[in-house]
Design an enzyme around this catalytic site. Structure first.
Site: not given
Length: 306
Positions: A66, A62, A142
């Site tokens: 990070d 995604h 998410h």
């Protein structure tokens, strides 16, 4: 033949306590894959001896920084090293635009073909299928579109019994039939050589599931059922379950519960919150629920035997 997962980065949000952003090297037989590419990915690859030039496919779960901010640097380094062979990057809608605009404004023409495959996350899809492995998406829940990845090794040929093979005059086509699990028949259709007599069962096909950032989600259980190795994000201890829900992450206990319900063989914990300098409490919590839990500490390689 190797089937191994090496942890390059294990932290969430920002680097801390000597830990880096999410990234993993996956080697299956002669194929080298990279999953996620946090800021320090290429430095970690160099540190742990992962050869960039062997990479054929990169999978990005995604578009939170990070998990992909190291990608542009890695692509640039491979260009500077004179890479020539094709590279395919799988990721969410928008990733191709992000990379393309950076190449445009740096006036960079890569020395190798770069392909993008855009992924959706409504349902599991087969995204790579070659002679060695099939790769499927694992839709996750998410804050933004996110996928995990399931790697399933292809069925292997049966093993020939050397003594039996040497005792008869087998043609190459007959040997191939036996290895493929097919009895050899004569011209009249009668059994000539049986797989039961001339071969042994094939070595097992192995599997690995990578589940990146997600809230607790039992919908993934059928997709990861019985896998040899599962990585599941484990950002918080369970005492912070409300924080986990708020940020669409998973607690360690929840990750272990998923592993237990899916009957996986081993669980790798990762995506650790910066609040945890020491990780032993996370491991203890996981093992109270699922014994075969392990910390995804950087530099560790998890092997799956066949």
């Amino acid at each position: 033949m190797p089937f191994e997962v090496q942890i390059l980065g294990s932290n969430s949000a920002a680097p801390a306590h000597g830990r880096h952003h999410t990234s993993q090297s996956v080697r299956i037989q002669n194929y080298q894959f990279l999953i996620d590419c946090g800021e320090s990915a290429q430095l970690q690859m160099k540190r742990y001896g992962v050869k960039k030039n062997r990479l054929s496919h990169i999978f990005i779960s995604h578009l939170h920084g990070d998990h992909f901010l190291g990608l542009m640097g890695l692509l640039s380094t491979m260009h500077l090293n004179g890479r020539k062979h094709e590279l395919t990057v799988y990721g969410p809608i928008g990733l191709a635009d992000i990379i393309t605009i950076q190449l445009k404004y740096s006036n960079t023409r890569l020395s190798y073909p770069l392909n993008f495959v855009e992924l959706r996350s409504e349902q599991s899809e087969l995204i790579l299928d070659n002679k060695v492995v099939s790769v499927f998406t694992i839709p996750l829940k998410h804050k933004i579109q996110c996928n995990g990845f399931l790697f399933k090794e292809k069925p292997k040929p049966r093993k020939l019994i050397k003594e039996k093979i040497e005792s008869v005059d087998l043609k190459i086509a007959e040997i191939n039939s036996l290895k493929n699990g097919e009895d050899v028949l004569d011209e009249d259709g009668k059994l000539k050589y049986s797989i039961a007599e001339f071969t042994l069962p094939p070595r097992k096909s192995r599997s690995y599931a990578f589940c990146s950032d997600t809230i607790y989600n039992e919908e993934i259980i059928p997709l990861i059922k019985d896998v040899d190795l599962l990585y599941h994000e484990s950002t918080f201890l369970h005492e912070l379950i409300d924080r986990a829900k708020q940020t669409f992450h998973t607690t360690v206990k929840q990750a272990a519960t998923i592993a237990k319900k899916a009957d996986v063989h081993r669980l790798i914990l990762g995506h650790f919150s910066n609040r945890y300098r020491e990780l032993e409490p996370l491991l203890a919590e996981a093992r109270s629920e699922f014994k075969e839990s392990y910390l995804g500490e950087e530099g560790l390689t998890f092997y799956v035997e066949d």
